[in-house]
Design a protein around this motif. Structure first.
Motif, PDB file in Angstrom:
ATOM      1  N   ASN A  94       0.769  -1.309  -0.106  1.00  0.00           N
ATOM      2  CA  ASN A  94      -0.075   0.133   0.112  1.00  0.00           C
ATOM      3  C   ASN A  94       0.666   1.305   0.025  1.00  0.00           C
ATOM      4  O   ASN A  94       0.683   2.214  -0.723  1.00  0.00           O
ATOM      5  N   GLN A  95       2.056   1.194   0.647  1.00  0.00           N
ATOM      6  CA  GLN A  95       3.001   2.560   0.707  1.00  0.00           C
ATOM      7  C   GLN A  95       3.453   2.550  -0.636  1.00  0.00           C
ATOM      8  O   GLN A  95       3.392   3.862  -1.076  1.00  0.00           O
ATOM      9  N   ARG A  96       3.731   1.611  -1.600  1.00  0.00           N
ATOM     10  CA  ARG A  96       4.487   1.769  -2.707  1.00  0.00           C
ATOM     11  C   ARG A  96       3.294   2.337  -3.629  1.00  0.00           C
ATOM     12  O   ARG A  96       3.425   3.169  -4.659  1.00  0.00           O
ATOM     13  N   LEU A  97       1.962   1.831  -3.731  1.00  0.00           N
ATOM     14  CA  LEU A  97       1.014   2.359  -4.515  1.00  0.00           C
ATOM     15  C   LEU A  97       0.762   4.077  -4.119  1.00  0.00           C
ATOM     16  O   LEU A  97       0.822   4.548  -4.956  1.00  0.00           O
ATOM     17  N   ALA A  98       0.603   4.059  -2.848  1.00  0.00           N
ATOM     18  CA  ALA A  98       0.671   5.473  -2.522  1.00  0.00           C
ATOM     19  C   ALA A  98       1.760   6.518  -3.083  1.00  0.00           C
ATOM     20  O   ALA A  98       1.627   7.605  -3.137  1.00  0.00           O
ATOM     21  N   GLU A  99       2.859   5.781  -2.867  1.00  0.00           N
ATOM     22  CA  GLU A  99       4.109   6.698  -3.494  1.00  0.00           C
ATOM     23  C   GLU A  99       4.110   6.980  -5.009  1.00  0.00           C
ATOM     24  O   GLU A  99       4.142   7.900  -5.440  1.00  0.00           O
ATOM     25  N   THR A 100       3.774   6.005  -5.645  1.00  0.00           N
ATOM     26  CA  THR A 100       3.427   6.043  -7.179  1.00  0.00           C
ATOM     27  C   THR A 100       2.457   7.123  -7.497  1.00  0.00           C
ATOM     28  O   THR A 100       2.605   7.961  -8.200  1.00  0.00           O
ATOM     29  N   THR A 101       1.125   6.874  -6.715  1.00  0.00           N
ATOM     30  CA  THR A 101       0.408   7.799  -6.898  1.00  0.00           C
ATOM     31  C   THR A 101       0.430   9.582  -6.712  1.00  0.00           C
ATOM     32  O   THR A 101       0.248  10.189  -7.264  1.00  0.00           O
TER      33      THR A 101
END
Length: 401
Positions: free
Chosen positions: A140-147
């Motif tokens: 979830n952290q990686r997805l939030a970082e990409t977004t």
């Protein structure tokens, strides 16, 4: 001449004349007076003897002792308790079952050496679940970082609003915090899993073991017996309670001699290292600590020892009395001293050391005083007593009145 008028031929045949009768009467009277006088005097003497006997019987008879000089000179001998230089009770920090124990009582162990291994399946499963949660948080952290990066790029082209970009950045920060919390939980469970391996905290000897294979171990149970006790006995600590009257004479650096009942004829040298610096109100003594080297492990933790100090000369009067000679009242300890006139004087005394059967005094009496042994509680200054004569070979030091 008629018969009636005939003269008396033999005067001896006639009765006693008046003079003789008078003499006899006077003699009898004198004899009676003497008899009465003797009887009165005898009665008076008997009465006086009876009165004196009653007076003597009313005086209590007491045994006396004289204070004795301390046979040990300036030696101060006190009981001491030997303890290990360091001692640690090893308990489990996690719930589980004992799989193996690797050390027994009397074993020499090194710091970090394993003592027992526990099985903790609950902790293992909790750690697996925590690691899965951490991986989810990381995704979830990686997805939030990409977004967040994508929206920041679109903001430069005015494709999105500032509000939407800030929301994506805030979501990333929240996801990072969740990941950190999940990682902390993983580390906590790893540490808890590490407690399934019980290790020695320092070099020493195992002095107790209660671990049994298959036994359930519950962490946090204060009443549970330690699985192991490890003691460092290369040096030992000795704790002694010094009476207040001697506390000023026993200072850090003072040397003392230890004797133990299991080593008759052998002594150990110890040095005082510290003092509590306060008088215990219950015992009236100061707790001091001594240390002694123990290269051959002869001194055992928990042992009883006699500790002998050499105090300064003149410390107290060095006089002792039987404990039965001391009276304890509201005014403190006192003794009853008998004077040459048979009268009692109650004197206050200062107790330096109570040894049970005998009491060491630091003031209040002299070596010439005759002290009543086992005095009655009602004895007071000015009372008259009679001193019991010392039997042959007896310990009493007084003479009869």
């Amino acid at each position: 001449m008629s018969e009636h008028n005939a003269p008396i031929e033999n005067p001896a045949e006639a009765g006693p004349d008046s003079r003789t009768l008078k003499r006899v009467g006077i003699g009898a009277a004198m004899i009676a007076i003497v008899v009465v006088g003797v009887g009165v005097v005898s009665r008076i003497n008997a009465t006086e003897e009876l009165r004196q006997t009653a007076v003597d019987a009313a005086l209590p008879t007491v045994a006396v002792v004289t204070p004795k000089a301390d046979a040990e000179g300036n030696a101060l001998v006190l009981p001491g308790n030997v303890q290990a230089y360091n001692s640690a009770a090893i308990n489990a920090r996690t719930n589980g079952y004992v799989r193996r124990w690797l050390a027994d009582i009397g074993d020499q162990v090194r710091a970090g050496q394993p003592l027992a291994i526990l099985d903790a399946p609950d902790v293992d499963q909790q750690l697996a679940a925590a690691q899965a949660d951490y991986q989810t948080a990381l995704a979830n952290q990686r997805l939030a970082e990409t977004t967040s990066k994508r929206w920041a790029s679109m903001l430069k082209e005015d494709a999105v609003s500032q509000q939407e970009t800030d929301e994506k950045a805030g979501d990333l920060a929240a996801r990072i915090a969740v990941s950190n919390a999940a990682l902390a939980n993983v580390n906590r469970l790893k540490a808890l899993q590490g407690f399934t391996r019980l290790s020695a905290p320092f070099d020493g000897v195992v002095t107790s073991r209660s671990a049994q294979i298959g036994a359930l171990v519950v962490a946090g149970n204060a009443s549970a017996q330690p699985l192991f006790t490890v003691s460092d006995i290369h040096r030992v600590r000795i704790y002694v309670r010094v009476p207040q009257g001697y506390s000023a004479a026993v200072k850090p650096g003072t040397t003392a001699t230890l004797s133990l009942p299991e080593y008759p004829g052998r002594s150990f040298t110890a040095t005082m290292t510290s003092s509590a610096g306060a008088v215990d109100p219950q015992s009236g003594a100061v707790l001091v600590q001594l240390q002694a080297p123990n290269p051959d492990a002869a001194l055992k933790p928990g042992a009883f020892a006699q500790v002998r100090f050499q105090v300064a000369a003149g410390q107290g009067n060095a006089l002792s009395l039987p404990g039965s000679a001391i009276l304890y009242g509201n005014d403190g300890p006192t003794v009853a001293v008998v004077g040459t006139d048979g009268r009692v004087t109650v004197k206050p005394v200062t107790i330096a050391r109570d040894e049970g059967s005998t009491v060491q005094l630091s003031g209040g009496v002299t070596a010439q005083d005759r002290v009543v042994d086992t005095p009655p509680d009602a004895i007071r200054t000015g009372d008259r007593v009679q001193v019991q004569k010392a039997a042959a070979g007896g310990k009493g030091a007084a003479n009869g009145r």
